[in-house]
Design a protein around this motif. Structure first.
Motif, PDB file in Angstrom:
ATOM      1  N   VAL A  59       0.849  -1.189   0.000  1.00  0.00           N
ATOM      2  CA  VAL A  59       0.000   0.000   0.000  1.00  0.00           C
ATOM      3  C   VAL A  59       0.887   1.243   0.000  1.00  0.00           C
ATOM      4  N   ASP A  60       0.496   2.256  -0.783  1.00  0.00           N
ATOM      5  CA  ASP A  60       1.152   3.554  -0.700  1.00  0.00           C
ATOM      6  C   ASP A  60       0.486   4.340   0.428  1.00  0.00           C
ATOM      7  N   VAL A  61       1.258   4.682   1.458  1.00  0.00           N
ATOM      8  CA  VAL A  61       0.710   5.326   2.653  1.00  0.00           C
ATOM      9  C   VAL A  61       1.222   6.759   2.732  1.00  0.00           C
ATOM     10  N   VAL A  62       0.293   7.707   2.723  1.00  0.00           N
ATOM     11  CA  VAL A  62       0.622   9.128   2.771  1.00  0.00           C
ATOM     12  C   VAL A  62      -0.037   9.726   4.009  1.00  0.00           C
ATOM     13  N   ALA A  63       0.759  10.321   4.882  1.00  0.00           N
ATOM     14  CA  ALA A  63       0.241  10.973   6.090  1.00  0.00           C
ATOM     15  C   ALA A  63       0.262  12.481   5.895  1.00  0.00           C
ATOM     16  N   TRP A  64      -0.816  13.144   6.328  1.00  0.00           N
ATOM     17  CA  TRP A  64      -0.829  14.609   6.260  1.00  0.00           C
ATOM     18  C   TRP A  64      -0.832  15.168   7.680  1.00  0.00           C
ATOM     19  N   ASP A  65      -0.135  16.264   7.855  1.00  0.00           N
ATOM     20  CA  ASP A  65      -0.048  16.925   9.156  1.00  0.00           C
ATOM     21  C   ASP A  65      -1.066  18.058   9.242  1.00  0.00           C
ATOM     22  N   LEU A  66      -1.655  18.210  10.407  1.00  0.00           N
ATOM     23  CA  LEU A  66      -2.561  19.324  10.663  1.00  0.00           C
ATOM     24  C   LEU A  66      -1.819  20.655  10.524  1.00  0.00           C
ATOM     25  N   PRO A  67      -2.512  21.748  10.241  1.00  0.00           N
ATOM     26  CA  PRO A  67      -1.845  23.052  10.156  1.00  0.00           C
ATOM     27  C   PRO A  67      -1.040  23.355  11.425  1.00  0.00           C
ATOM     28  N   GLY A  68       0.187  23.797  11.230  1.00  0.00           N
ATOM     29  CA  GLY A  68       1.041  24.135  12.363  1.00  0.00           C
ATOM     30  C   GLY A  68       1.596  22.943  13.112  1.00  0.00           C
ATOM     31  N   HIS A  69       1.379  21.743  12.617  1.00  0.00           N
ATOM     32  CA  HIS A  69       1.883  20.508  13.221  1.00  0.00           C
ATOM     33  C   HIS A  69       2.850  19.845  12.237  1.00  0.00           C
TER      34      HIS A  69
END
Length: 291
Positions: A59-69
């Protein structure tokens, strides 16, 4: 990988800037299922690193960070959970235009998942809401926390967050990971953290859950005092409820209803506290729902 969804509006909703981290091996996208993962307030993509490593072969796993995190820039203005959902779709379009994807999110990241299911369901192949729910806390408590953090900074939240985030023994089982997560909280931008509190204060989709038709897996922590197993079971029941006319939903496959699983010895950060089990559950969900 470091992609950004820029500021703008989507259907009148402000879309904040977010950046993403690739947690699986670097390779061309499109040959494997795409899983986008979202984090809880005060954490970063570190939360999903172990799950990403366990899933990364298939699986291609992409994590996104919350604004300012993490690596995401500080927020320039208040935003809503719907705005964050729009940011996720914009982010996916920046790396895989028009792609359908699987989504899993924890706490605020899970709330964003519910909003994706409501506003962008056609883009989702599956949805896993972890340690979250359609309404978390009260507007008053979020307003109080936002003001505290604006005044004193995010380090003031470390002790209380550690108590909420980790079940008894979790920090001792993996002190390095728990330390990195608490450092992410310490380093989060205070104004952006407060804006996240504002987004949660306004978030309440309890009356809309019946519109979600994406296959949904709810993962609860048995020791979670924020998004209790009972809250998540009620959420699943509301998603599975018949339409207003009393008939079963006809726009979703019969075998793709929502269901919930409660993990023992887990509080509010399931991917960090039980990465192997979370990876196993997500792998099964993705295999079942991938076209």
């Amino acid at each position: 990988m470091s992609e950004r969804a820029g500021n703008g509006t989507a259907a009148g909703t402000r879309v904040p800037a977010v950046k993403a981290v690739l947690l699986s091996p670097r390779r061309p996208l499109g040959n494997r299922p795409l899983l986008v993962v979202g984090c809880s307030l005060g954490t970063s993509s570190v939360l999903w690193e172990k799950v990403g490593a366990l899933l990364g072969d298939a699986v291609d796993v992409v994590a996104w960070d919350l604004p300012g995190h993490g690596i995401s820039p500080a927020a320039e203005a208040p935003f809503t959970v719907a705005g964050l959902a729009g940011a996720v779709v914009a982010l996916v379009d920046s790396i895989a235009p028009g792609a359908r994807f699987h989504y899993a999110g924890v706490s605020l990241g899970g709330a964003v998942g519910l909003q994706l299911g409501l506003d962008h369901g056609a883009r989702l192949l599956s949805l896993s809401v972890q340690c979250s729910g359609p309404k978390l806390g009260t507007p008053e408590s979020w307003a109080e926390r936002a003001e505290t953090v604006r005044t004193l900074g995010t380090p003031v939240m470390i002790q209380g967050s550690a108590q909420r985030w980790f079940a008894e023994g979790s920090m001792a089982r993996d002190p390095a990971l728990s330390s990195r997560l608490l450092h992410a909280l310490r380093d989060a931008d205070r104004v952006s953290y407060a804006h996240c509190c504002g987004a949660l204060a306004a978030f309440d989709v309890r009356s809309e859950l019946g519109r979600i038709t994406v296959p949904l897996l709810a993962v609860a922590g048995a020791e979670d005092t924020v998004a209790t197993p009972e809250l998540m079971q009620d959420m699943v029941a509301a998603v599975n409820a018949p339409a207003d006319n009393g008939l079963a939903k006809t726009d979703a496959p019969a075998d793709n209803g929502a269901f919930s699983i409660t993990l023992p010895h887990v509080a509010h950060l399931a991917p960090a506290e039980a990465p192997a089990k979370v990876a196993e559950l997500l792998r099964s969900l993705i295999e079942r729902t991938q076209p």
